[in-house]
Design a protein around this motif. Structure first.
Motif: not given
Length: 344
Positions: A175-180, A1-8, A224-226
């Motif tokens: 799909n906007s998880y952050v890296a630091i 399940a990759f590249g999904f559309l956003s929920a909205a 999604h979830d990435n």
């Protein structure tokens, strides 16, 4: 399940859209419930929307600490007198004063606050945290940042800042998880927005910290979830990789970028790439890759797909040594007796 559309964007146009976070913190010490007409609960209960329809909720009594099931109804015209078009139920969570509800939601696309907190420590004892706040009612998701400092004598850590936003306003919670990452005098952030990886740097000059402008790396891809991968060498050399395999390199602190595409086996989708860079500037990357078998893979049919642990290196501008890191590991399939693997 990759590249999904956003929920909205994946729901019917007249569906009831709930906020990413269905939770509030009680505004007073010792308070144990809140009326549906009292702020901030009133704002939360009014926030669901349906295009062209009037939306109401069914709560008339105070909501106590914990989860309360609420029903929202979308009416064709005047509420309670016109045709019902849709209804939606979800739990609304109430937290005691002092317990901020970060990332709580009844929608499984909006648990980003629970999955995306990151922390790094610099050589001066500063603790840098970043996380994806799944959004308040009427507000889009944001990457937030807070800094503390550790006292080397007492080992205690105190906060130097309140939470402050790092990101722009084009995020999607799923799909906007952050890296630091930390350099000597800079903290680096990467997240996904508007279909590409965005970068920002927090720079220390003496005792002062200041954010530089947000940069678009032009490395396309968010799923999604990435999360994107991030590695730095010093304060100015930044390496970024999106979950779609698009790579970006900046050698001047994010001012300019070169782009490349990492080779991925045909038909493979990737998950959460991790990166590191060595002293010569070679980038080492590892990710899990999904290999899907025909005729059709789905999460309910796991035997039609499997995962590989992939390694690849970028050396002198070239992609080399791509391999399945477990292909030569003869005992990776959960051996019955692994005591020998745990011994020195």
């Amino acid at each position: 399940a990759f590249g999904f559309l956003s929920a909205a964007s994946a729901v019917p146009p007249d569906d009831i859209i709930l906020p990413d976070i269905l939770a509030i913190e009680l505004p007073k010490v010792g308070q144990t419930e809140i009326a549906p007409t009292e702020a901030p609960m009133a704002e939360l209960l009014r926030s669901p929307r349906a295009r062209g329809l009037n939306v109401t909720h069914d709560r008339t009594k105070p909501l106590p600490i914990g989860g309360t099931l609420v029903t929202w109804t979308a009416w064709e015209g005047e509420p309670h007198k016109s045709e019902v078009r849709r209804s939606k139920r979800a739990y609304v969570y109430v937290f005691p004063f002092g317990q901020t509800p970060v990332g709580v939601s009844g929608d499984d696309h909006a648990t980003a606050g629970n999955h995306s907190a990151k922390v790094v420590r610099d050589s001066q004892g500063n603790i840098h945290m970043a996380w994806l706040d799944g959004g308040r009612p009427g507000q889009r998701p944001r990457v937030l940042y807070r800094r503390g400092v550790q006292d080397f004598t007492s080992q205690r850590m105190s906060w130097e800042t309140e939470p402050v936003p790092v990101s722009d306003a084009k995020l999607v919670a799923g799909n906007s998880y952050v890296a630091i990452a930390a350099g000597e005098n800079a903290i680096h952030f990467v997240w996904s927005a508007a279909g590409s990886a965005r970068y920002r740097r927090l720079v220390r000059t003496g005792a002062a910290w200041s954010f530089e402008p947000i940069r678009d790396t032009r490395a396309k891809g968010a799923s999604h979830d990435n999360s994107p991968g991030l590695a730095v060498r010093g304060d100015n050399e930044i390496h970024v990789l999106t979950p779609m395999g698009n790579y970006a390199l900046s050698a001047d602190g994010g001012a300019t970028w070169i782009n490349d595409h990492m080779p991925v086996p045909k038909g493979m989708s990737m998950k959460n790439p991790a990166m590191d860079v060595d002293g010569r500037g070679n980038v080492h990357i590892v990710f899990t890759g999904s290999v899907r078998r025909p005729p059709k893979w789905s999460s309910s049919k796991p035997n039609r797909g499997y995962w590989q642990l992939r390694y690849i290196r970028r050396e002198n501008g070239q992609w080399v040594d791509a391999q399945d890191a477990l292909a030569t590991f003869s005992r990776w399939r959960e051996p019955a007796d692994d005591s020998d693997m745990l011994s020195d």
